[in-house]
Design a protein around this motif. Structure first.
Motif, short mmCIF file in Angstrom:
data_model
loop_
_atom_site.label_atom_id
_atom_site.label_comp_id
_atom_site.label_asym_id
_atom_site.label_seq_id
_atom_site.Cartn_x
_atom_site.Cartn_y
_atom_site.Cartn_z
N MET A 18 -37.69 52.35 -26.17
CA MET A 18 -37.59 53.46 -27.07
C MET A 18 -36.18 53.48 -27.67
O MET A 18 -35.19 53.33 -26.97
N ASP A 19 -36.08 53.70 -28.98
CA ASP A 19 -34.79 53.83 -29.65
C ASP A 19 -34.23 55.22 -29.36
O ASP A 19 -34.95 56.20 -29.35
N MET A 20 -32.94 55.24 -29.14
CA MET A 20 -32.28 56.51 -28.89
C MET A 20 -31.33 56.82 -30.04
O MET A 20 -30.76 55.93 -30.63
N ASN A 21 -31.19 58.09 -30.34
CA ASN A 21 -30.22 58.54 -31.31
C ASN A 21 -28.92 58.86 -30.58
O ASN A 21 -28.89 59.80 -29.79
N TRP A 22 -27.90 58.08 -30.83
CA TRP A 22 -26.63 58.27 -30.16
C TRP A 22 -25.76 59.21 -30.98
O TRP A 22 -25.55 59.00 -32.16
N TYR A 23 -25.27 60.25 -30.33
CA TYR A 23 -24.50 61.29 -30.99
C TYR A 23 -23.05 61.23 -30.50
O TYR A 23 -22.81 61.29 -29.29
N PRO A 24 -22.08 61.14 -31.40
CA PRO A 24 -20.68 61.07 -30.98
C PRO A 24 -20.22 62.41 -30.41
O PRO A 24 -20.51 63.46 -30.98
N ILE A 25 -19.51 62.35 -29.29
CA ILE A 25 -19.03 63.59 -28.66
C ILE A 25 -17.52 63.62 -28.47
O ILE A 25 -17.00 64.55 -27.87
N GLY A 26 -16.84 62.61 -28.95
CA GLY A 26 -15.38 62.59 -28.84
C GLY A 26 -14.86 61.33 -28.21
O GLY A 26 -15.56 60.32 -28.12
N ASP A 27 -13.64 61.41 -27.76
CA ASP A 27 -12.93 60.26 -27.21
C ASP A 27 -12.76 60.43 -25.70
O ASP A 27 -12.67 61.57 -25.21
N ILE A 28 -12.73 59.33 -24.98
CA ILE A 28 -12.57 59.40 -23.53
C ILE A 28 -11.27 60.12 -23.17
O ILE A 28 -11.18 60.80 -22.15
N SER A 29 -10.26 60.02 -24.03
CA SER A 29 -8.98 60.69 -23.75
C SER A 29 -9.10 62.21 -23.83
O SER A 29 -8.21 62.93 -23.36
N ASP A 30 -10.20 62.73 -24.39
CA ASP A 30 -10.45 64.17 -24.42
C ASP A 30 -10.82 64.72 -23.04
O ASP A 30 -10.79 65.93 -22.83
N ILE A 31 -11.19 63.83 -22.13
CA ILE A 31 -11.62 64.24 -20.79
C ILE A 31 -10.55 63.80 -19.81
O ILE A 31 -10.25 62.62 -19.69
N PRO A 32 -9.97 64.75 -19.08
CA PRO A 32 -8.93 64.36 -18.13
C PRO A 32 -9.49 63.51 -16.99
O PRO A 32 -10.67 63.63 -16.65
N LEU A 33 -8.66 62.67 -16.44
CA LEU A 33 -9.04 61.87 -15.28
C LEU A 33 -9.49 62.83 -14.17
O LEU A 33 -8.82 63.83 -13.92
N ARG A 50 -30.82 66.66 -14.78
CA ARG A 50 -31.06 65.53 -15.68
C ARG A 50 -29.79 64.70 -15.87
O ARG A 50 -28.71 65.26 -16.00
N VAL A 51 -29.97 63.40 -15.90
CA VAL A 51 -28.89 62.47 -16.23
C VAL A 51 -29.07 62.09 -17.69
O VAL A 51 -30.18 61.73 -18.11
N ILE A 52 -28.02 62.19 -18.46
CA ILE A 52 -28.08 61.90 -19.89
C ILE A 52 -27.41 60.55 -20.15
O ILE A 52 -26.27 60.34 -19.72
N PRO A 53 -28.10 59.64 -20.84
CA PRO A 53 -27.47 58.36 -21.16
C PRO A 53 -26.19 58.57 -21.98
O PRO A 53 -26.17 59.37 -22.92
N ILE A 54 -25.14 57.87 -21.59
CA ILE A 54 -23.86 57.96 -22.29
C ILE A 54 -23.32 56.55 -22.50
O ILE A 54 -23.56 55.67 -21.68
N ARG A 55 -22.63 56.39 -23.60
CA ARG A 55 -22.06 55.10 -23.96
C ARG A 55 -20.58 55.27 -24.29
O ARG A 55 -20.20 56.26 -24.91
N ASN A 56 -19.78 54.30 -23.89
CA ASN A 56 -18.36 54.28 -24.21
C ASN A 56 -18.11 53.03 -25.05
O ASN A 56 -18.21 51.92 -24.56
N GLU A 57 -17.80 53.23 -26.32
CA GLU A 57 -17.51 52.12 -27.23
C GLU A 57 -16.04 52.17 -27.62
O GLU A 57 -15.66 52.96 -28.50
N ASP A 58 -15.23 51.38 -26.94
CA ASP A 58 -13.79 51.33 -27.21
C ASP A 58 -13.16 52.72 -27.15
O ASP A 58 -12.33 53.08 -28.00
#
Length: 112
Positions: free
Chosen positions: A1-16, A88-96
């Protein structure tokens, strides 16, 4: 199934060892960053009493709910230890460093 990937920001927006809450029309999603810089996204609602998991303590690949200390796996969404329940676990992707969640998956699961 194709998923619609929605941008939510940058990894640096989330503290370690921290989280960020993303609101969608269907639900709130907690996006976490582990000490290994992995990102995970789960429903922002503890299966016990609905506590805001994004306000919990991140340790390893788990989060402890701030209300009653339930520990939830960021990988599976399941409660750990003697507790039972899951979110629920939501698929997430990190692209650079740019983060995307699969909204199609959220919308389908919310409709079920």
């Amino acid at each position: 199934m194709d998923m619609n990937w929605y941008p939510i920001g940058d990894i640096s927006d989330i503290p370690l060892l921290g989280a960020r809450c993303v609101k969608t029309p269907q639900m709130k999603i907690a996006v976490f960053r582990t000490d290994e810089h992995e990102v995970h996204a789960i429903e922002n609602r503890c299966p016990h009493k609905g506590g805001p998991l994004s306000e919990g303590i991140v340790h390893g690949t788990s989060v402890t709910c701030p209300l009653h200390n339930w520990v939830i796996s960021l990988e599976t969404g399941r409660a750990l230890g003697a507790d039972e329940g899951e979110v629920r676990v939501i698929p997430i992707r990190n692209e650079d460093g740019k983060l995307f969640i699969a909204l199609e998956n959220v919308m389908l699961e919310a409709a079920e």
